[in-house]
Design a protein around this motif. Sequence first.
Motif, mmCIF file in Angstrom:
data_model
loop_
_atom_site.group_PDB
_atom_site.id
_atom_site.type_symbol
_atom_site.label_atom_id
_atom_site.label_comp_id
_atom_site.label_asym_id
_atom_site.label_seq_id
_atom_site.Cartn_x
_atom_site.Cartn_y
_atom_site.Cartn_z
ATOM 1 N N HIS A 1 -0.993 62.221 40.715
ATOM 2 C CA HIS A 1 0.635 62.584 41.758
ATOM 3 C C HIS A 1 0.897 63.649 42.358
ATOM 4 O O HIS A 1 1.059 65.272 41.747
ATOM 5 C CB HIS A 1 1.697 62.117 41.133
ATOM 6 C CG HIS A 1 2.227 61.511 40.328
ATOM 7 N ND1 HIS A 1 1.614 59.803 40.534
ATOM 8 C CD2 HIS A 1 1.747 60.891 38.660
ATOM 9 C CE1 HIS A 1 1.816 58.770 40.038
ATOM 10 N NE2 HIS A 1 1.233 59.944 39.057
ATOM 11 N N GLY A 2 -0.043 64.044 43.920
ATOM 12 C CA GLY A 2 0.912 64.836 44.757
ATOM 13 C C GLY A 2 -0.534 65.692 44.421
ATOM 14 O O GLY A 2 -1.686 65.664 43.960
ATOM 15 N N GLU B 1 4.131 65.878 37.733
ATOM 16 C CA GLU B 1 4.709 67.133 38.317
ATOM 17 C C GLU B 1 4.986 68.013 37.577
ATOM 18 O O GLU B 1 4.835 69.827 38.002
ATOM 19 C CB GLU B 1 5.870 67.089 38.851
ATOM 20 C CG GLU B 1 6.137 66.000 40.115
ATOM 21 C CD GLU B 1 7.152 65.557 40.787
ATOM 22 O OE1 GLU B 1 8.049 66.984 41.169
ATOM 23 O OE2 GLU B 1 7.468 64.810 41.250
ATOM 24 N N SER C 1 7.148 74.155 36.743
ATOM 25 C CA SER C 1 6.489 73.159 37.928
ATOM 26 C C SER C 1 6.011 73.300 38.138
ATOM 27 O O SER C 1 4.895 74.846 37.611
ATOM 28 C CB SER C 1 7.442 73.174 38.872
ATOM 29 O OG SER C 1 7.260 74.477 39.291
ATOM 30 N N ARG C 2 4.317 72.632 38.953
ATOM 31 C CA ARG C 2 3.424 73.568 38.619
ATOM 32 C C ARG C 2 3.088 74.778 40.048
ATOM 33 O O ARG C 2 2.207 75.865 39.578
ATOM 34 C CB ARG C 2 2.690 72.307 40.145
ATOM 35 C CG ARG C 2 2.250 71.142 39.613
ATOM 36 C CD ARG C 2 0.820 69.851 40.245
ATOM 37 N NE ARG C 2 1.503 69.213 41.184
ATOM 38 C CZ ARG C 2 0.702 68.929 41.577
ATOM 39 N NH1 ARG C 2 -0.529 68.604 41.497
ATOM 40 N NH2 ARG C 2 1.454 68.162 43.128
#
Length: 475
Positions: A25-26, A137, A156-157
């Motif tokens: 995701h991302g 995330e 968060s990342r």
Amino acid sequence: MAQALARLRATQVTAPQPRCADPPHGNMTAPLMTLLATAMRHRRNAHLSRRQFEAERLLRFRALVRHTLPQSPYYSAIMRERGIDPDRCAPSDFPILTKRLLREHFDSIVTDRRVTREAIVQFLQRSHDPAELYLGEFHALHTSGSSGEVGHFVFSRRDWMRGYAGLSRLSQPRLRRTRCVFYGATGGHFGGVSWAVTACQGLGRWFFDVKCVDINSPLAQTRSWLNDFQPHVLGGYVSGHKILAKEQLEGRLRIHPEMVLSGAEPLSPGDQAWLGTVFGCPCINLYGATESMLMGIARPGDAGMTVFDDELILEVGSEHILVTNLFSRTMPLIRYRVDDTVRFTDLKSPYGPYPVIEQVVGRNEWVPQFRNRQGELDFVSPHYINEIFVPGVWRFQMRWLDETSFRFVVCLDSGLSASQRIAAIGAVKARLHEILGQKGLSNVQFGVDVVEDIAVDPATGKFRLVLPGGEAPAH
């Protein structure tokens, strides 16, 4: 203040495994740019005076207060109650945050409403892959740390990369892919293994071949695998390194690392020099914590340990430190209490405007040993005990009786129903059976006892995760 806060209450890996899949995701572009920008700022900081460094860091703290804390109901209440001005404030304007307060006010401390304590607990109960992110995330970690209380931390990342940038101080340009081994607790979302797997995600996989060797694997299996892999970098805990060093001296282990990284336990200068001699390479002492990542580095020959406080503000007490974390926006931690003993010195760091502390920090746990069915002694790492995670259990302690038995003492959340208490105790027993079976110690006997609280050692005032001889501290 109390009234304001009251309104706010509302499978194990046994073989070495590469854990380097990119998070789903991302893309990794934004986190990578954050990492590079933070690392560049750290390089600039190294050329500042201490006064300039602290002034710039205070501005970043105030920016954190101005832009992030309003999204946290917990901190918003504190700022209103205390009349804190974001443009003039300092960490000392805020109250101390303990692990117990963090647990009680978790949902109102975090700044992203998708992150809740219940959801994080469920995620950590299900997921044992440190490369897996919550909701794709967020890095979610747990530890009992130096207090013995279970804590949960979420980044968060981009938070993670801001904190991870400090580890770039350990890497050196190489013309070949570096083989790295992390020898420690690997079967869950723990600090050390999570840092290790990050090294070979994204572009990092072109530079690092990282394998995670579970410290609870049978020693003979670990020895054989290390002889085949031949790591350039060996990372882990000093207790594990000393066991491997004994194998190296006796000729059963034959590796030639170029660097040994030792963290999570106090490393004396004598042990640092001895490990360097046995393995024929520098042994670097690291000081870090799950909630603040890497804090200090001591290379061979350094008079003390340099604390790289680019992303941290530290206040040192006699038996603890207060950590203000500048890189975490998802879970702001201001004056978070860590029960480590740190002593500053008057030494000047060779690496920039950073303070220098004595090298021996934190706590050093006794390593329990048991005999397997063949009569051979093997050990269970305190770090494996430390990372036991069972929902509803907030503190625990192993009380070693002899080479074939122990008692395991737990504290349960007060809000559990009778059936939930039974389930939590059953889960603890299942987890202990799993750990012992993985180590080839399924013959070891144990019992689980429930208590209201576990006292600290009266002699030292510190919590002890493992007690030898079945001794129990007085309440």
